[in-house]
Design an enzyme around this catalytic site. Structure first.
Site, PDB file in Angstrom:
ATOM      1  N   TYR A   1      -1.293  13.806  -4.775  1.00  0.00           N
ATOM      2  CA  TYR A   1      -0.543  12.683  -4.195  1.00  0.00           C
ATOM      3  C   TYR A   1       0.908  12.720  -4.669  1.00  0.00           C
ATOM      4  CZ  TYR A   1       0.870   7.737  -3.623  1.00  0.00           C
ATOM      5  OH  TYR A   1       1.537   6.577  -3.294  1.00  0.00           O
TER       6      TYR A   1
ATOM      7  N   LYS B   1       4.214  13.295  -2.351  1.00  0.00           N
ATOM      8  CA  LYS B   1       5.314  12.318  -2.262  1.00  0.00           C
ATOM      9  C   LYS B   1       6.640  12.966  -2.651  1.00  0.00           C
ATOM     10  CE  LYS B   1       3.254   8.428  -0.936  1.00  0.00           C
ATOM     11  NZ  LYS B   1       3.429   7.915   0.433  1.00  0.00           N
TER      12      LYS B   1
HETATM   13  N1  LIG Z   1       0.284   0.155  -3.264  1.00  0.00           N
HETATM   14  C1  LIG Z   1       1.173   0.640  -4.136  1.00  0.00           C
HETATM   15  O1  LIG Z   1       1.247   0.208  -5.312  1.00  0.00           O
HETATM   16  C2  LIG Z   1       2.116   1.732  -3.691  1.00  0.00           C
HETATM   17  C3  LIG Z   1       3.105   2.175  -4.572  1.00  0.00           C
HETATM   18  C4  LIG Z   1       3.998   3.160  -4.156  1.00  0.00           C
HETATM   19  C5  LIG Z   1       3.888   3.675  -2.871  1.00  0.00           C
HETATM   20  N2  LIG Z   1       2.896   3.251  -2.042  1.00  0.00           N
HETATM   21  C6  LIG Z   1       2.811   3.832  -0.690  1.00  0.00           C
HETATM   22  O2  LIG Z   1       2.892   2.774   0.249  1.00  0.00           O
HETATM   23  C7  LIG Z   1       2.157   3.128   1.421  1.00  0.00           C
HETATM   24  C8  LIG Z   1       1.167   2.020   1.769  1.00  0.00           C
HETATM   25  O3  LIG Z   1       0.312   1.831   0.669  1.00  0.00           O
HETATM   26  P1  LIG Z   1      -0.748   0.620   0.631  1.00  0.00           P
HETATM   27  O4  LIG Z   1      -1.126   0.428  -0.782  1.00  0.00           O
HETATM   28  O5  LIG Z   1      -0.274  -0.537   1.436  1.00  0.00           O
HETATM   29  O6  LIG Z   1      -1.993   1.322   1.385  1.00  0.00           O
HETATM   30  P2  LIG Z   1      -3.347   0.676   1.951  1.00  0.00           P
HETATM   31  O7  LIG Z   1      -3.452  -0.762   1.589  1.00  0.00           O
HETATM   32  O8  LIG Z   1      -4.444   1.624   1.545  1.00  0.00           O
HETATM   33  O9  LIG Z   1      -3.140   0.779   3.532  1.00  0.00           O
HETATM   34  C9  LIG Z   1      -3.016   2.018   4.122  1.00  0.00           C
HETATM   35  C10 LIG Z   1      -2.770   1.840   5.599  1.00  0.00           C
HETATM   36  O10 LIG Z   1      -2.649   3.151   6.179  1.00  0.00           O
HETATM   37  C11 LIG Z   1      -3.668   3.324   7.169  1.00  0.00           C
HETATM   38  N3  LIG Z   1      -4.079   4.718   7.159  1.00  0.00           N
HETATM   39  C12 LIG Z   1      -4.659   5.416   6.150  1.00  0.00           C
HETATM   40  N4  LIG Z   1      -4.888   6.676   6.536  1.00  0.00           N
HETATM   41  C13 LIG Z   1      -4.419   6.790   7.806  1.00  0.00           C
HETATM   42  C14 LIG Z   1      -4.389   7.844   8.757  1.00  0.00           C
HETATM   43  N5  LIG Z   1      -4.859   9.045   8.464  1.00  0.00           N
HETATM   44  N6  LIG Z   1      -3.836   7.601   9.978  1.00  0.00           N
HETATM   45  C15 LIG Z   1      -3.355   6.364  10.278  1.00  0.00           C
HETATM   46  N7  LIG Z   1      -3.361   5.334   9.429  1.00  0.00           N
HETATM   47  C16 LIG Z   1      -3.899   5.543   8.209  1.00  0.00           C
HETATM   48  C17 LIG Z   1      -4.763   2.322   6.788  1.00  0.00           C
HETATM   49  O11 LIG Z   1      -5.583   1.953   7.891  1.00  0.00           O
HETATM   50  P3  LIG Z   1      -6.982   2.730   8.175  1.00  0.00           P
HETATM   51  O12 LIG Z   1      -7.714   2.801   6.876  1.00  0.00           O
HETATM   52  O13 LIG Z   1      -7.645   1.919   9.229  1.00  0.00           O
HETATM   53  O14 LIG Z   1      -6.607   4.080   8.682  1.00  0.00           O
HETATM   54  C18 LIG Z   1      -3.912   1.146   6.326  1.00  0.00           C
HETATM   55  O15 LIG Z   1      -3.390   0.429   7.425  1.00  0.00           O
HETATM   56  C19 LIG Z   1       1.507   4.475   1.125  1.00  0.00           C
HETATM   57  O16 LIG Z   1       2.299   5.518   1.643  1.00  0.00           O
HETATM   58  C20 LIG Z   1       1.505   4.532  -0.383  1.00  0.00           C
HETATM   59  O17 LIG Z   1       1.487   5.856  -0.867  1.00  0.00           O
HETATM   60  C21 LIG Z   1       2.004   2.290  -2.411  1.00  0.00           C
END
Ligand SMILES: NC(=O)c1ccc[n+]([C@@H]2O[C@H](COP(=O)([O-])OP(=O)(O)OC[C@H]3O[C@@H](n4cnc5c(N)ncnc54)[C@H](OP(=O)(O)O)[C@@H]3O)[C@@H](O)[C@H]2O)c1
Length: 246
Positions: free
Chosen positions: A146, A150
């Site tokens: 991951y 990134k």
């Molecule tokens: N949360 C954190 O602390 C954090 C920190 C730094 C960066 N980020 C980044 O922020 C972004 C969002 O994170 P999050 O925590 O909000 O994630 P999340 O709650 O797991 O949500 C992920 C979203 O992406 C969709 N998704 C996953 N795989 C997919 C695919 N193959 N095709 C289309 N849609 C897909 C999911 O829907 P489905 O499951 O229905 O596909 C869901 O809508 C990510 O890029 C993550 O790396 C997060």
């Protein structure tokens, strides 16, 4: 004219069905934009949601075509879909490693390619944002693939920015821990701001970078990480400094 007024603008947010992506979609809708989001498990009953797995280039192209057909244009793409389970690099399967890199690095390239094809034909061009992570700027033990993906994503933004200028601006956001995903106590002593980001704060940074206020910003990384991470070996200094300010 209000630079943060997105009325008449069309926006796609990948993975906008929950989490940070849903906050980004809400923020753009509140700013007046037409927004389409996708997820693999989207029900399709909501007009603003399409089911698409962005790892499949055909589905990525379909997502962009749906938005361009529906709205007649595409102004902003947010490559937000991403993530990956924790697994030791020594024992994680080749399949898991490949899937994580596919979702966090290759998929944004597919979607961006399709979006650029639409944006470059528009006089007003477009903006592509990558939701990156601090995991891509420091060692990422437990989520090695991951972090590597990134890091690649941040770099990808710089190359696309160079290739697709001046019509299309491409930037990444280097996001720290976000409230819904982490226990606040875990980051309170590491993140200088003393708390994780709210998803809405990531969304605000997206609005800013997508707006004309950022009209000359391309190929850049914007840190949205509350000051980063205090080095563990300086923990004593932090505690002293922290106490001194109380
Ligand atoms: N949360 C954190 O602390 C954090 C920190 C730094 C960066 N980020 C980044 O922020 C972004 C969002 O994170 P999050 O925590 O909000 O994630 P999340 O709650 O797991 O949500 C992920 C979203 O992406 C969709 N998704 C996953 N795989 C997919 C695919 N193959 N095709 C289309 N849609 C897909 C999911 O829907 P489905 O499951 O229905 O596909 C869901 O809508 C990510 O890029 C993550 O790396 C997060």
């Amino acid at each position: 004219m209000d630079p943060l007024d997105f009325a008449g603008r069309a926006v796609v947010v990948t993975g906008g069905t929950r989490g940070i992506g849903a906050s980004i979609a809400r923020a753009f809708r509140a700013a007046g934009a037409d927004v389409l989001v996708c997820g693999r498990t989207a029900s399709g009953t909501d007009a603003g949601v399409v089911r698409a797995d962005v790892r499949d280039p055909a589905q990525a192209a379909m997502l962009i075509k749906t938005a361009a057909d529906r709205f007649g244009r595409l102004d902003v793409l947010i490559n937000n879909a991403g993530g990956g389970p924790e697994a030791p690099a020594a024992s994680a399967s080749p399949r898991l490693h490949a899937k994580v890199i596919e979702l966090n690095l290759i998929a944004p390239l597919h979607v961006s390619q399709a979006a650029n094809a639409v944006m470059r034909e528009q006089a007003t061009g477009g903006v592509i944002l990558m939701i990156g992570s601090v995991s891509g700027t420091r060692p990422s033990p437990g989520t090695a693939a991951y972090g590597a993906a990134k890091a690649g994503l941040h770099h990808l933004a710089t190359s696309l920015a160079a290739e697709w200028a001046p019509r299309v601006r491409v930037n990444s956001l280097v996001v720290g821990p976000v409230a819904s995903a982490v226990t606040p106590e875990l980051v309170s002593r590491t993140v200088p701001m003393g708390r994780p980001a709210a998803a809405e704060e990531v969304a605000s940074a997206c609005l800013l970078l997508a707006s004309p206020l950022a009209g000359y910003i391309s190929g850049a990384s914007l840190a949205v990480h509350g000051g980063g991470e205090w080095p563990a070996y300086l923990a004593d200094l932090r505690d002293t400094a922290y106490r001194a300010q109380k």
